[in-house]
Design an enzyme around this catalytic site. Structure first.
Site, mmCIF file in Angstrom:
data_model
loop_
_atom_site.group_PDB
_atom_site.id
_atom_site.type_symbol
_atom_site.label_atom_id
_atom_site.label_comp_id
_atom_site.label_asym_id
_atom_site.label_seq_id
_atom_site.Cartn_x
_atom_site.Cartn_y
_atom_site.Cartn_z
ATOM 1 N N GLU A 230 0.830 -1.205 0.000
ATOM 2 C CA GLU A 230 0.000 0.000 0.000
ATOM 3 C C GLU A 230 0.865 1.256 0.000
ATOM 4 O O GLU A 230 0.550 2.242 -0.672
ATOM 5 C CB GLU A 230 -0.928 -0.019 1.211
ATOM 6 C CG GLU A 230 -1.983 -1.103 1.145
ATOM 7 C CD GLU A 230 -2.992 -1.009 2.270
ATOM 8 O OE1 GLU A 230 -4.057 -0.409 2.069
ATOM 9 O OE2 GLU A 230 -2.689 -1.523 3.371
ATOM 10 N N GLU B 127 -4.055 -10.242 3.676
ATOM 11 C CA GLU B 127 -5.042 -9.805 4.664
ATOM 12 C C GLU B 127 -6.119 -10.857 4.931
ATOM 13 O O GLU B 127 -6.600 -10.990 6.067
ATOM 14 C CB GLU B 127 -5.687 -8.490 4.211
ATOM 15 C CG GLU B 127 -4.835 -7.254 4.416
ATOM 16 C CD GLU B 127 -3.747 -7.073 3.375
ATOM 17 O OE1 GLU B 127 -2.985 -6.099 3.468
ATOM 18 O OE2 GLU B 127 -3.653 -7.909 2.444
#
Length: 262
Positions: free
Chosen positions: A114, A134
């Site tokens: 990210e 995730e």
């Protein structure tokens, strides 16, 4: 005083910002993110381009899961502010007007990806691998990845990474648009710095337009985007523009053809 996890060096007009937590694979805690924000703001004041890299063998393995687990066990309520605490620092990179180049190696996963996705150019070396684990951690992207990573690689590829936990090597990451360059192992910082010096030599007004305006145009309707393009085009014009165009017409600053493929 908190431990220092981010290094900062000004090399001419290029800011070199390093995540310095190699023993934790450069995992991102809130202290790390706060220190990164301070470095991003400093670079915006004194540099023409920034390079973001990781010390040690990895760019970043993402969120500090030990810190996240402690926060979950504490029972502290989740608030909109706590859920979006990475957005401000990473928007400073993605839309702040200063070009940022990420030098990647080793792990570039989860929150590390990210952070890299907020940069404008990403240089991976051959040790780099990309992943979004995730789903296996019971969490969700929280540093703008649902916007930035999805726009880089598309929904299908991002969903595949999150649902299956698969990792992409550097070549696969380049094909998926997660990086624009792949270089031999150990050379990503050198290549990123070389690119940063070239970017820093551009007209500052054009760099600002590319970094601050172009991402916003991407969010607009067709007609609105064309309107803003016209405004940014006028704002970017200056005496420097005339000088640079004159240099081109005088036979300088020509665009060189790329090397032929073998």
């Amino acid at each position: 005083m908190s431990e220092q996890f981010v290094t900062y060096e000004l090399d001419g007009n290029v800011a070199l910002v390093g995540i310095d937590r190699a023993d934790k694979r450069n995992a991102i805690s809130m202290d790390v993110m706060n220190q990164l924000l301070a470095a991003f703001l400093r670079a915006a004041d004194e540099a023409r381009c920034g390079v973001l890299f990781g010390h040690g063998d990895n760019f970043s393995a993402g969120l500090d899961l030990a810190e996240a687990a402690a926060r979950l066990k504490s029972g502290a309520p989740s608030t909109p502010r706590s859920r979006g605490r990475w957005n401000g620092p990473l928007d400073q990179v993605a839309r702040g007007g200063l070009p940022w180049i990420a030098a990647l190696k080793g792990a570039c996963i989860g929150g590390g990806l990210e952070i890299a996705a907020a940069c404008h150019i990403r240089v991976a070396d051959q040790t780099t691998f990309f992943a979004l684990p995730e789903g296996r951690r019971g969490i969700f992207v929280g540093g703008g990845g649902s916007v930035r990573i999805q726009r880089l690689m598309g929904y299908a590829r991002m969903a595949d990474l999150m649902l299956t936990g698969r990792a992409l090597n550097a070549a696969e990451g380049e094909r998926a648009n997660l990086c624009q360059y792949v270089v031999p192992a150990g050379q990503s910082l050198e290549k990123a710095t070389e690119l940063a010096r070239a970017v820093a030599a551009n007209a500052a007004s054009t760099n600002w337009g590319v970094c601050a305006a172009l991402p916003r145009v991407n969010d607009m309707a067709h007609d609105d985007g064309l309107f803003i393009e016209g405004l940014i085009g006028m704002a970017a014009r200056s005496n420097e523009s005339a000088d640079r165009i004159g240099a081109f017409l005088g036979g300088r600053n020509k665009v060189a053809a790329p090397d032929k493929e073998d």
